[in-house]
Each structure stands twice: as C-alpha cells, then as structure tokens.
Design an enzyme around this catalytic site. Structure first.
Site, PDB file in Angstrom:
ATOM      1  N   SER A 185      40.055  39.580  30.766  1.00  0.00           N
ATOM      2  CA  SER A 185      40.137  38.313  31.462  1.00  0.00           C
ATOM      3  C   SER A 185      41.531  37.711  31.261  1.00  0.00           C
ATOM      4  CB  SER A 185      39.026  37.396  30.955  1.00  0.00           C
ATOM      5  OG  SER A 185      38.736  36.375  31.852  1.00  0.00           O
ATOM      6  N   ASP A 441      32.064  41.533  39.361  1.00  0.00           N
ATOM      7  CA  ASP A 441      32.770  40.417  38.735  1.00  0.00           C
ATOM      8  C   ASP A 441      33.573  39.642  39.782  1.00  0.00           C
ATOM      9  OD1 ASP A 441      34.185  38.716  37.070  1.00  0.00           O
ATOM     10  OD2 ASP A 441      35.634  40.249  36.472  1.00  0.00           O
ATOM     11  N   HIS A 467      32.234  41.466  34.292  1.00  0.00           N
ATOM     12  CA  HIS A 467      33.500  41.041  33.696  1.00  0.00           C
ATOM     13  C   HIS A 467      33.820  41.859  32.443  1.00  0.00           C
ATOM     14  CE1 HIS A 467      36.718  38.195  33.914  1.00  0.00           C
ATOM     15  NE2 HIS A 467      36.451  37.587  32.770  1.00  0.00           N
TER      16      HIS A 467
END
Length: 504
Positions: A185, A441, A467
């Site tokens: 991320s 995601d 994710h």
C-alpha cells in the site's frame, strides 16, 4: 491506503437532499482514506509474536534531513530478526514502514518471514516517523503544522536511507549485504520510490498494491469506487443495487421527521442521534468507509485485520442483500444495517453497547498522521456517480478539499508534488521494481499494471488478490494465482541478489 477516517467538523447544512450534503458525507468518508489502517487485535499480536519473533531497537535520526536550521533529532523504532541471516554478507529484507504501528506490519507481512530462511536473510522493519512509537516531538508531534511539517514521504525515505547506511556499516558482516525493499500500500509506494531515490542503497523493491499513480490528473477519480463496486458485484447484482439505493433511503427516512430519524438510530444501533444534516453525513460516511474498507481485505481466509472478518468478507455483507429490498426505505435500511454487522460485528464480540459513527482518538497518532499527509502531499482524488458505482454521488472538488485541509491543519495541499518529486507517470526512471496488484483491490486502479522489461520493472496481476495479499504469509486457502505471484516474486528477487553478488 485503508480508511483511517477522520471526520472534520463542518458547518451545519440547511437542507438534506442537496448536492452539498452529498459532498459533506463524501468528504467525511474520503478526506483521510488511508492505504493501510492497520489496527490488529491484541489477541492477534499475542499469537503471532510466537510465530514471528524479533528484537526491538531505536536509531537516532534528524527531524529534518534537508534543512540546516532545525537540529532536532528523534528516535525511530525498528524491529529485526537475524535467525537465518548469513553473517557473511547475507541479504537484508527491509520493510518500508507506512502509516501505522510497525509491529502491525511485521505480523501481517508473513511473506518476508517465509522467504528469509530460503534466502538466508535478515528481516528488518522500520517504523515510519509520526507513527507508532516513532514520534519526533512526543505528545506534541501533532500539536500544529510547525510540528507536523516534517511528516512527509521524502523525510521518511531519508530516514530509511540514513538508517540503512549506518546499520550496514555497524553490523558485523553486513557491509556488503544487498538490501531489498518491501512494502504494501503506502509502504509499497515508499519501497518503489526508495529504489528510485536511493538505488545505491536498495537493489530492488517489491511494491505490493502500491497506487503510485492515484493522483490528480493521472488516475480518474471514479476508479476506486467503480472497482469496489465490481468486487461487490461478484456476489450478485442485487447486493450492489441495494447499497446503491440505500443512500436515498437513508435521506428519505431522515427527511420524514422524528420517527424516521429515530428509526435510523435504532436500525444501526448508533450511540448518537440522527437529528441534523451532520449526523446523517456521519452515518453515510461511516458506511462508505465500511464498504470501501471491506473490499480491500477480501481475503480467502478469516483475518483479524481492521476487524475480525470471515473468509471472503464481502460475501458476508452481500449474503444479507440478495433480494431486492428497496420496496420501502425502512426495509432497505434494515437490511443494510444487517449487512453492516458483517463488517462491524462479525464475531459478535463488539464490546460496546452502540456504534459511534464519528472518529475517536487514536493513541498511536495514526489518524492524525495520515490525515495530515492526505492534506499535504498525498492527495488522491475520489468521486462517485451512483450509476457506475454503488456509492452516493459526489464529485471531486479540489477547492473544497483545500479549504477543509486549511481549516483542519492550517496548510495548503500540494496536489501535484508527488508526481513531480517521485517516479511520475513514466515509471521507467527506475529499475528493479516489482509492482504487484490484486484485481479485487480498489487501489489497483492507481497501480502500475504493465511491465517494462528493459528497466526490469515487472507488473504482476493477481486476479483473485485483494490488498497486498501476496505480502501476507502462506495460507492453505491461498488462490493459485497468489501462490504463482509469490513464486514469481521470489524468482525475480533471487536474480537481483545474484546479479548484485556477481558485481560485488
């Protein structure tokens, strides 16, 4: 980039069906949408500390790497494990800490631990400044913009570069160790940017679910919400349509007067009343955050991550929305409230007597930290139209966003700075980067989805991946494409290490 939602206090609105109210709710949900809102449960930390053991240490760093006036220093926390490390120049697997407590990242990034034995590698997790225990000014770190102004991606990367340089020089056997950066991320963005900024320190980077293109004028603002809707749609069109119509149903109940407002409070088991436009916006923002978060953790096995959630948690939500419940606002709201329970109270372990739809103080400063970053340089436009997505219609309004940030933090955002300062649209300015993205995601809309072989930049697409699922530890329920992605990542990283060792 999970949802640490910070609700800014806005002025009262006179009407509730207007575009202004839609914008109000959207800003509350999206202003501080975070890439990784990790708040692992204490029980999970306790159990996984036996699986992943590490030592904790601190390293002194300048608060400001780029100026000469501020000579303040702070202590950056880092975790490390040398159990399998080859002390004769073995590899260092380095996690670029992002917006949260570094222990949470350590116990949720099992892939690094899994491969450390195979690669005879040391594992190091560095904590991002202003998060966890790495607070430059202690309890005054979030006092004002003057103290928060050193919370930037550039300063964090400089922290990691200075730390690694010293760490290698002072650790016996590590002087010639190759370092591979990892991150998921926002941490994945940092890993990619670190390879670009400090290639002399990092030989390569695995940037998992890293939306390095999710910025003004690059990725369409509707991308996130449209992808989230597609993930919900895997469990039937009625699920999506129920959510899509729920926003108007809530507004209708609110506008019906005291009885409808009381119904909203009771249906969602709220602590506060729904008597003002702000109250309604809080409720909608709370739900928008829930739907936006749950798609990110659409993992194939139960996980204590955000909340205690079942395998394929979006299915758990949609199981309550399989029929067309929009015959009346109250019927639809009742079903939406049941669906919300699948996210907020799946295990029936919620200890409170009611739900608070406004943010509460975070003892680690994660909310405050990411809120500032989202207002300074991490400006990621989001919008919805309630047609191509299931969220309440809300346009991206940079002017309003700037005003919110000025009001909350006393700063003016720099929406184009990240693309100017780092890789930009053309990521070929760097080499040796893996960009992995799961198609479940929503953040993959701002990810790098094509490879550039001449620069050794590899895009790995995981159709059944949420994710940064590939960064999590091996699980028997992992889809075949996630296993294949990890195998490919291992092969590429192994080649980077071999190339480095051959040249050194």
């Amino acid at each position: 980039m999970y949802n640490y939602t910070i609700y800014c206090i806005l002025g009262s609105f006179l009407i509730t069906s207007s575009f202004e109210l839609e914008q109000h709710a959207a800003r509350k949900a999206n202003l501080n949408r975070s890439l990784w809102p990790l708040k692992s449960s204490d029980s999970l930390k306790y159990s996984l500390k036996f699986q992943y053991t590490y030592s904790t240490a601190y390293f002194t760093l300048p608060v400001d790497h780029f100026g000469f006036a501020n000579t303040d220093t702070y202590q950056m926390r880092y975790l490390y494990n040398m159990d399998y490390w080859d002390k004769n120049g073995g590899t260092i697997l380095f996690y670029c800490g992002n917006e949260g407590d570094i222990e949470d990242f350590a116990i949720n990034t099992g892939f690094m631990w899994d491969i450390s034995k195979q690669m005879k590698a040391m594992v190091v997790f560095a904590e991002h400044r202003y998060y966890g225990k790495s607070l430059p000014y202690g309890d005054k770190s979030f006092k004002d913009a003057a103290h928060l102004g050193y919370l930037t991606a550039e300063q964090a990367l400089a922290d990691y570069a200075v730390f690694l340089t010293s760490f290698k020089a002072t650790t016996v056997g590590a002087a010639n160790s190759p370092v591979v950066a990892f991150g998921g991320s926002y941490g994945g963005m940092l890993a990619a940017w670190m390879r670009a900024k400090y290639p002399q320190i990092i030989i390569g980077a695995l940037a998992a679910s890293a939306p390095v293109l999710q910025f003004e004028g690059v990725t369409p603002c509707e991308a996130y919400n449209e992808i989230a809707t597609k993930t919900f749609a895997r469990y039937g069109s009625n699920c999506v349509e129920n959510v899509r119509r729920s926003w108007e149903a809530m507004t209708d109940l609110y506008n019906s007067g005291a009885s409808g407002q009381a119904y909203l409070k009771k249906a969602f088991n709220l602590c506060g009343d729904v008597k003002t436009a702000d109250d309604l916006a809080d409720l909608k923002g709370w739900l928008t955050g829930a739907w936006g978060n749950i798609v990110m953790v659409e993992y194939p096995y139960p996980a204590d991550f955000l909340q205690h959630l079942p395998a394929w948690p979006v299915k758990g939500v949609c199981d309550n929305l399989q029929q067309p419940y929009w015959d009346s606002p109250s019927t639809l709201v009742t079903q939406i409230s049941l669906a919300a329970q699948a996210f907020f109270n799946y295990s029936n372990s919620f200890s409170g007597s009611c739900f608070n739809t406004t943010s509460e103080p975070d003892t680690l400063g994660a909310d405050q930290g990411w809120g500032f970053q989202a207002c300074s340089e991490m400006i990621m436009p989001m919008c919805a139209d309630n047609k191509n997505d299931m969220f309440e219609a809300s346009a991206w309004d940079l002017d309003s966003y700037v005003k919110e940030c000025a009001k909350t933090y006393g700063i003016v955002p720099k929406p184009n700075w990240i693309m100017t300062n780092f890789l930009g649209v053309n990521v070929t300015g760097a080499t040796n980067i893996i960009f992995s993205n799961g198609l479940l995601d929503p953040w993959h809309g701002g990810g790098v989805l094509r490879s550039y072989p001449e620069q050794n930049i590899t895009a790995i697409i995981i159709p059944n991946g949420a994710h940064h699922l590939d960064l999590r530890g091996h699980n028997a329920a992992d889809p075949v494409d996630v296993i294949a992605a990890r195998d490919m990542e291992i092969g590429i990283i192994t080649q980077w290490i071999a190339d480095y060792q051959r040249e050194h």
